[in-house]
Design a protein around this motif. Structure first.
Motif, mmCIF file in Angstrom:
data_model
loop_
_atom_site.group_PDB
_atom_site.id
_atom_site.type_symbol
_atom_site.label_atom_id
_atom_site.label_comp_id
_atom_site.label_asym_id
_atom_site.label_seq_id
_atom_site.Cartn_x
_atom_site.Cartn_y
_atom_site.Cartn_z
ATOM 1 N N SER A 37 0.828 -1.209 0.000
ATOM 2 C CA SER A 37 0.000 0.000 0.000
ATOM 3 C C SER A 37 0.863 1.259 0.000
ATOM 4 O O SER A 37 0.536 2.237 -0.663
ATOM 5 C CB SER A 37 -0.961 -0.002 1.178
ATOM 6 O OG SER A 37 -0.271 0.031 2.403
ATOM 7 N N ARG A 38 1.975 1.223 0.713
ATOM 8 C CA ARG A 38 2.895 2.358 0.712
ATOM 9 C C ARG A 38 3.486 2.589 -0.668
ATOM 10 O O ARG A 38 3.566 3.711 -1.156
ATOM 11 C CB ARG A 38 4.014 2.108 1.720
ATOM 12 C CG ARG A 38 4.256 3.252 2.643
ATOM 13 C CD ARG A 38 5.354 2.989 3.656
ATOM 14 N NE ARG A 38 4.986 1.960 4.632
ATOM 15 C CZ ARG A 38 5.686 0.840 4.848
ATOM 16 N NH1 ARG A 38 6.797 0.604 4.201
ATOM 17 N NH2 ARG A 38 5.293 -0.042 5.733
ATOM 18 N N GLU A 39 3.908 1.502 -1.329
ATOM 19 C CA GLU A 39 4.513 1.609 -2.666
ATOM 20 C C GLU A 39 3.509 2.097 -3.704
ATOM 21 O O GLU A 39 3.862 2.849 -4.607
ATOM 22 C CB GLU A 39 5.062 0.249 -3.106
ATOM 23 C CG GLU A 39 6.258 -0.216 -2.323
ATOM 24 C CD GLU A 39 6.650 -1.644 -2.658
ATOM 25 O OE1 GLU A 39 5.960 -2.299 -3.470
ATOM 26 O OE2 GLU A 39 7.656 -2.115 -2.083
ATOM 27 N N ARG A 40 2.261 1.641 -3.593
ATOM 28 C CA ARG A 40 1.235 1.965 -4.596
ATOM 29 C C ARG A 40 0.495 3.267 -4.297
ATOM 30 O O ARG A 40 -0.243 3.761 -5.134
ATOM 31 C CB ARG A 40 0.208 0.833 -4.699
ATOM 32 C CG ARG A 40 0.808 -0.518 -5.005
ATOM 33 C CD ARG A 40 1.251 -0.618 -6.425
ATOM 34 N NE ARG A 40 1.843 -1.931 -6.671
ATOM 35 C CZ ARG A 40 1.903 -2.498 -7.840
ATOM 36 N NH1 ARG A 40 1.417 -1.890 -8.892
ATOM 37 N NH2 ARG A 40 2.460 -3.677 -7.975
ATOM 38 N N GLY A 41 0.677 3.799 -3.090
ATOM 39 C CA GLY A 41 0.042 5.063 -2.746
ATOM 40 C C GLY A 41 -1.435 4.960 -2.413
ATOM 41 O O GLY A 41 -2.200 5.877 -2.687
ATOM 42 N N VAL A 42 -1.842 3.838 -1.831
ATOM 43 C CA VAL A 42 -3.234 3.661 -1.403
ATOM 44 C C VAL A 42 -3.237 3.213 0.048
ATOM 45 O O VAL A 42 -2.229 2.744 0.569
ATOM 46 C CB VAL A 42 -3.992 2.626 -2.266
ATOM 47 C CG1 VAL A 42 -4.097 3.081 -3.688
ATOM 48 C CG2 VAL A 42 -3.340 1.269 -2.190
ATOM 49 N N SER A 43 -4.385 3.335 0.693
ATOM 50 C CA SER A 43 -4.485 2.876 2.073
ATOM 51 C C SER A 43 -4.528 1.346 2.108
ATOM 52 O O SER A 43 -4.901 0.694 1.129
ATOM 53 C CB SER A 43 -5.728 3.444 2.744
ATOM 54 O OG SER A 43 -6.886 2.834 2.237
ATOM 55 N N LYS A 44 -4.167 0.808 3.241
ATOM 56 C CA LYS A 44 -4.200 -0.637 3.418
ATOM 57 C C LYS A 44 -5.631 -1.156 3.268
ATOM 58 O O LYS A 44 -5.861 -2.202 2.656
ATOM 59 C CB LYS A 44 -3.640 -0.991 4.790
ATOM 60 C CG LYS A 44 -3.590 -2.463 5.078
ATOM 61 C CD LYS A 44 -3.037 -2.717 6.463
ATOM 62 C CE LYS A 44 -3.184 -4.159 6.852
ATOM 63 N NZ LYS A 44 -2.775 -4.398 8.238
ATOM 64 N N ALA A 45 -6.597 -0.394 3.794
ATOM 65 C CA ALA A 45 -8.008 -0.800 3.697
ATOM 66 C C ALA A 45 -8.453 -0.882 2.242
ATOM 67 O O ALA A 45 -9.113 -1.841 1.835
ATOM 68 C CB ALA A 45 -8.884 0.173 4.468
ATOM 69 N N THR A 46 -8.087 0.117 1.446
ATOM 70 C CA THR A 46 -8.450 0.121 0.023
ATOM 71 C C THR A 46 -7.828 -1.067 -0.691
ATOM 72 O O THR A 46 -8.479 -1.732 -1.493
ATOM 73 C CB THR A 46 -7.990 1.428 -0.646
ATOM 74 O OG1 THR A 46 -8.616 2.519 0.016
ATOM 75 C CG2 THR A 46 -8.325 1.452 -2.118
ATOM 76 N N LEU A 47 -6.589 -1.336 -0.381
ATOM 77 C CA LEU A 47 -5.885 -2.469 -0.997
ATOM 78 C C LEU A 47 -6.581 -3.781 -0.660
ATOM 79 O O LEU A 47 -6.858 -4.586 -1.551
ATOM 80 C CB LEU A 47 -4.432 -2.498 -0.522
ATOM 81 C CG LEU A 47 -3.589 -3.645 -1.030
ATOM 82 C CD1 LEU A 47 -3.276 -3.453 -2.513
ATOM 83 C CD2 LEU A 47 -2.317 -3.764 -0.242
ATOM 84 N N LEU A 48 -6.909 -3.986 0.602
ATOM 85 C CA LEU A 48 -7.526 -5.247 1.014
ATOM 86 C C LEU A 48 -8.945 -5.391 0.484
ATOM 87 O O LEU A 48 -9.363 -6.493 0.130
ATOM 88 C CB LEU A 48 -7.480 -5.377 2.537
ATOM 89 C CG LEU A 48 -6.072 -5.493 3.120
ATOM 90 C CD1 LEU A 48 -6.131 -5.566 4.633
ATOM 91 C CD2 LEU A 48 -5.334 -6.686 2.558
ATOM 92 N N ILE A 49 -9.691 -4.287 0.407
ATOM 93 C CA ILE A 49 -11.030 -4.339 -0.183
ATOM 94 C C ILE A 49 -10.929 -4.740 -1.653
ATOM 95 O O ILE A 49 -11.704 -5.560 -2.145
ATOM 96 C CB ILE A 49 -11.758 -2.988 -0.022
ATOM 97 C CG1 ILE A 49 -12.147 -2.787 1.428
ATOM 98 C CG2 ILE A 49 -12.981 -2.910 -0.923
ATOM 99 C CD1 ILE A 49 -12.631 -1.393 1.751
ATOM 100 N N GLY A 50 -9.954 -4.187 -2.362
ATOM 101 C CA GLY A 50 -9.760 -4.523 -3.769
ATOM 102 C C GLY A 50 -9.390 -5.978 -3.964
ATOM 103 O O GLY A 50 -9.879 -6.645 -4.875
ATOM 104 N N VAL A 51 -8.542 -6.480 -3.093
ATOM 105 C CA VAL A 51 -8.128 -7.888 -3.184
ATOM 106 C C VAL A 51 -9.326 -8.794 -2.916
ATOM 107 O O VAL A 51 -9.557 -9.758 -3.643
ATOM 108 C CB VAL A 51 -6.983 -8.180 -2.187
ATOM 109 C CG1 VAL A 51 -6.747 -9.672 -2.062
ATOM 110 C CG2 VAL A 51 -5.711 -7.476 -2.633
ATOM 111 N N LYS A 52 -10.098 -8.478 -1.887
ATOM 112 C CA LYS A 52 -11.268 -9.301 -1.565
ATOM 113 C C LYS A 52 -12.265 -9.331 -2.715
ATOM 114 O O LYS A 52 -12.795 -10.376 -3.062
ATOM 115 C CB LYS A 52 -11.958 -8.784 -0.306
ATOM 116 C CG LYS A 52 -11.241 -9.094 0.962
ATOM 117 C CD LYS A 52 -12.004 -8.544 2.142
ATOM 118 C CE LYS A 52 -11.257 -8.726 3.421
ATOM 119 N NZ LYS A 52 -11.987 -8.125 4.553
ATOM 120 N N SER A 53 -12.510 -8.166 -3.319
ATOM 121 C CA SER A 53 -13.482 -8.131 -4.406
ATOM 122 C C SER A 53 -12.967 -8.867 -5.635
ATOM 123 O O SER A 53 -13.734 -9.527 -6.335
ATOM 124 C CB SER A 53 -13.861 -6.688 -4.762
ATOM 125 O OG SER A 53 -12.762 -5.995 -5.278
#
Length: 52
Positions: free
Chosen positions: A28-44
């Motif tokens: 999330s740090r490397e991609r510039g998004v929050s951890k929550a956004t990253l995990l929501i995207g992965v789950k979906s």
């Protein structure tokens, strides 16, 4: 409808990094998004693949 920030290729590379053992915080740090956004995207994405 909101446009996805990441392409399918970018999502696939993020999933590979997670499978490779990289932490969600690092990605999330490397991609510039929050951890929550990253995990929501992965789950979906995973849920979408299961439905197909």
């Amino acid at each position: 409808m909101k446009k996805n920030q990441f392409s399918a290729t970018q999502i696939a590379s993020i999933l590979k990094e997670l499978d490779g053992g990289k932490s969600a915080e690092e990605i999330s740090r490397e991609r510039g998004v929050s951890k929550a956004t990253l995990l929501i995207g992965v789950k979906s994405t995973v849920a979408w693949k299961l439905v197909r």
